[in-house]
Design a protein around this motif. Structure first.
Motif, mmCIF file in Angstrom:
data_model
loop_
_atom_site.group_PDB
_atom_site.id
_atom_site.type_symbol
_atom_site.label_atom_id
_atom_site.label_comp_id
_atom_site.label_asym_id
_atom_site.label_seq_id
_atom_site.Cartn_x
_atom_site.Cartn_y
_atom_site.Cartn_z
ATOM 1 N N ARG A 2 2.404 1.753 -3.485
ATOM 2 C CA ARG A 2 1.371 2.212 -4.431
ATOM 3 C C ARG A 2 1.088 3.693 -4.242
ATOM 4 O O ARG A 2 0.948 4.443 -5.198
ATOM 5 N N ALA A 3 0.985 4.120 -2.978
ATOM 6 C CA ALA A 3 0.726 5.545 -2.701
ATOM 7 C C ALA A 3 1.888 6.399 -3.193
ATOM 8 O O ALA A 3 1.697 7.457 -3.799
ATOM 9 N N PRO A 36 0.821 -1.228 0.000
ATOM 10 C CA PRO A 36 0.000 0.000 0.000
ATOM 11 C C PRO A 36 0.844 1.262 0.000
ATOM 12 O O PRO A 36 0.533 2.240 -0.689
ATOM 13 N N ALA A 70 1.902 6.609 -6.991
ATOM 14 C CA ALA A 70 0.823 7.492 -7.470
ATOM 15 C C ALA A 70 1.146 8.958 -7.215
ATOM 16 O O ALA A 70 0.635 9.841 -7.916
ATOM 17 N N LEU A 83 -8.165 4.939 -18.087
ATOM 18 C CA LEU A 83 -7.733 4.603 -16.725
ATOM 19 C C LEU A 83 -8.824 3.901 -15.917
ATOM 20 O O LEU A 83 -8.541 3.392 -14.835
ATOM 21 N N ALA A 93 -5.098 4.427 -3.316
ATOM 22 C CA ALA A 93 -3.815 4.252 -2.616
ATOM 23 C C ALA A 93 -3.338 5.574 -2.022
ATOM 24 O O ALA A 93 -2.780 5.610 -0.923
ATOM 25 N N LYS A 114 -8.252 9.710 -21.840
ATOM 26 C CA LYS A 114 -7.321 9.222 -20.820
ATOM 27 C C LYS A 114 -8.087 8.744 -19.593
ATOM 28 O O LYS A 114 -7.774 7.716 -18.997
ATOM 29 N N ALA A 168 3.587 10.805 -15.072
ATOM 30 C CA ALA A 168 2.618 10.100 -14.238
ATOM 31 C C ALA A 168 2.975 8.625 -14.313
ATOM 32 O O ALA A 168 3.342 8.120 -15.369
ATOM 33 N N VAL A 169 2.910 7.954 -13.181
ATOM 34 C CA VAL A 169 3.226 6.525 -13.134
ATOM 35 C C VAL A 169 1.973 5.775 -12.704
ATOM 36 O O VAL A 169 1.379 6.084 -11.665
ATOM 37 N N HIS A 170 1.583 4.806 -13.523
ATOM 38 C CA HIS A 170 0.378 4.027 -13.224
ATOM 39 C C HIS A 170 0.770 2.586 -12.926
ATOM 40 O O HIS A 170 1.645 2.028 -13.601
ATOM 41 N N LEU A 225 -2.048 14.428 -14.797
ATOM 42 C CA LEU A 225 -2.494 14.515 -13.401
ATOM 43 C C LEU A 225 -3.559 13.461 -13.071
ATOM 44 O O LEU A 225 -3.998 13.360 -11.933
ATOM 45 N N LEU A 226 -3.952 12.688 -14.077
ATOM 46 C CA LEU A 226 -4.961 11.655 -13.842
ATOM 47 C C LEU A 226 -4.307 10.397 -13.300
ATOM 48 O O LEU A 226 -3.188 10.055 -13.674
ATOM 49 N N ARG A 227 -5.059 9.678 -12.445
ATOM 50 C CA ARG A 227 -4.585 8.421 -11.893
ATOM 51 C C ARG A 227 -5.702 7.396 -11.993
ATOM 52 O O ARG A 227 -6.880 7.740 -11.996
ATOM 53 N N LYS A 228 -5.306 6.126 -11.994
ATOM 54 C CA LYS A 228 -6.305 5.056 -12.003
ATOM 55 C C LYS A 228 -7.067 5.073 -10.670
ATOM 56 O O LYS A 228 -6.525 5.517 -9.656
ATOM 57 N N LYS A 243 -7.650 2.767 -8.545
ATOM 58 C CA LYS A 243 -6.928 2.063 -7.467
ATOM 59 C C LYS A 243 -5.763 2.899 -6.957
ATOM 60 O O LYS A 243 -5.445 2.863 -5.769
ATOM 61 N N ASP A 244 -5.117 3.644 -7.843
ATOM 62 C CA ASP A 244 -4.013 4.501 -7.427
ATOM 63 C C ASP A 244 -4.534 5.696 -6.631
ATOM 64 O O ASP A 244 -3.894 6.155 -5.683
ATOM 65 N N THR A 273 4.885 13.073 -9.640
ATOM 66 C CA THR A 273 4.386 13.979 -10.677
ATOM 67 C C THR A 273 5.513 14.456 -11.595
ATOM 68 O O THR A 273 5.255 15.046 -12.645
#
Lengths: 107, 242
Positions: free
Chosen positions: A72-73, A69, A76, B28, B194, B24, A87-89, B185-188, B190-191, A79
């Motif tokens: 993951r945080a 967790p 996310a 996501l 998180a 996007k 951005a990292v997914h 600036l977008l995230r999935k 689940k992210d 930036t």
């Protein structure tokens, strides 16, 4: 006997305007964990960038299962990588590299 | 599970940029998006945005962001524009505005975007008012990420942790939005969930804040704006016999 600290493998996808090196991504994730959770938290994460494809921007990051967790945080919260906006997914998480490739083949 | 992002800042005057953001967002994993619009936005603009979002497979929700200077300003804005938009959020920059917004049933979302703890007014009194009027507490992730860059993350997370706990104890719904004005600036979902770990929200509440709670706000608003709605609990049913 099962390991006390099991590992988790995260498939990461990096969106960035500029081409990236693996070292830059690794630094960005480490710095994010350090900034958010401190040195104690970072020491419990067991982070390691297993591989990174610079062309596709897809990589595999390893961490301990207890730190998932937190990692993951931190991922996310990234930036910027270096000076570039990014951005990292997290695309997928699995317990082994074999399971990751099985999931990738399944999808 | 249907994920909703109630604050996607797509420009209404640049359809190409809006299209990029929508695709996007859909990629996501979001299926419903709320786009803030100007109060005097034209119907054609809304239709164009709705069409672009439908092409991306998204349910488009119109949103109005009010930033009133006083409670009187807020009441005037609500009276003029409430019926025109599906979701109304109020940026609470003063205590009087925050209290009035929390009391008013026409307000859907309460936003607090100051980094200064003295200018954030979501306390127990505010939460009690909000729980009676069904207003939700909104957290913008883009704003949160910018607090990390400006090094005020510690005070922001500390304050947010208390506010989220207060909201939970009074049953005030929580809404997590992206607040994104660009695709990076977008995230999935689940992210996004998180990231809420940083201010003490557990996974199940985070998922509700990304799906059930914002979805319920949109559904409630659409029901109220439908033609057969009269008052809460009363609906026109055209059931002629014979």
């Amino acid at each position: 006997m099962t390991r006390v600290l099991r590992r988790r493998y995260l498939v990461l996808k990096v969106d960035c305007d500029k081409p990236l090196e693996a070292a830059a991504l690794s630094d960005a994730v480490w710095n994010a964990v350090l900034r958010l959770f401190g040195e104690s938290g970072a020491s419990q994460a067991g982070l390691y960038l297993v591989r990174f494809d610079e062309k596709t921007g897809v990589g595999i990051l390893r961490c301990f299962h207890t730190a998932l967790p937190m990692v993951r945080a931190a991922v996310a919260s990234v930036t910027k990588i270096g000076d570039a906006k990014a951005a990292v997914h997290v695309l997928r998480v699995a317990g082994t590299l074999k399971a990751l490739s099985r999931k990738a083949a399944g999808s | 599970m249907k994920f909703t992002d109630l604050h996607l800042c797509a420009p209404s005057d640049n359809l190409e940029q809006a299209k990029r953001l929508f695709s996007k967002s859909a990629e996501l994993g979001f299926s419903q998006i709320g786009v803030p619009l100007m109060p005097n936005v034209r119907e054609e603009t809304v239709d164009q945005l709705r069409q672009v979002s439908a092409e991306a497979g998204l349910d488009f929700v119109t949103r109005l962001d009010l930033a009133p200077r006083s409670s009187g300003d807020l009441l005037t804005g609500l009276r003029r524009f409430r019926r025109k938009f599906e979701v109304v959020s109020v940026l609470c920059n003063s205590k009087s505005v925050a209290r009035q917004a929390a009391k008013d049933r026409r307000v859907d979302l309460l936003c607090f975007r100051s980094f200064d703890s003295n200018k954030r007014f979501f306390d127990r009194a505010e939460a009690e008012l909000a729980s009676a009027s069904s207003a939700a507490f909104e957290v913008d992730l883009a704003w949160l990420l910018s607090s990390l860059e400006s090094r005020s993350g510690v005070s922001v997370f500390s304050r947010l942790r208390r506010e989220v706990a207060t909201a939970g104890s009074f049953g005030v719904p929580l809404v997590i939005s992206s607040g994104a004005s660009e695709p990076l600036l977008l995230r999935k979902p689940k992210d996004c969930a998180a990231l809420t770990l940083l201010f003490g929200l557990d996974e199940s509440r985070a998922k509700d804040a990304l799906s059930i709670d914002p979805g319920a706000i949109v559904e409630r608003s659409r029901r109220k704006q439908s033609e057969d709605y009269v008052v809460p609990g009363v609906r026109v049913v055209d059931g002629r016999q014979g």
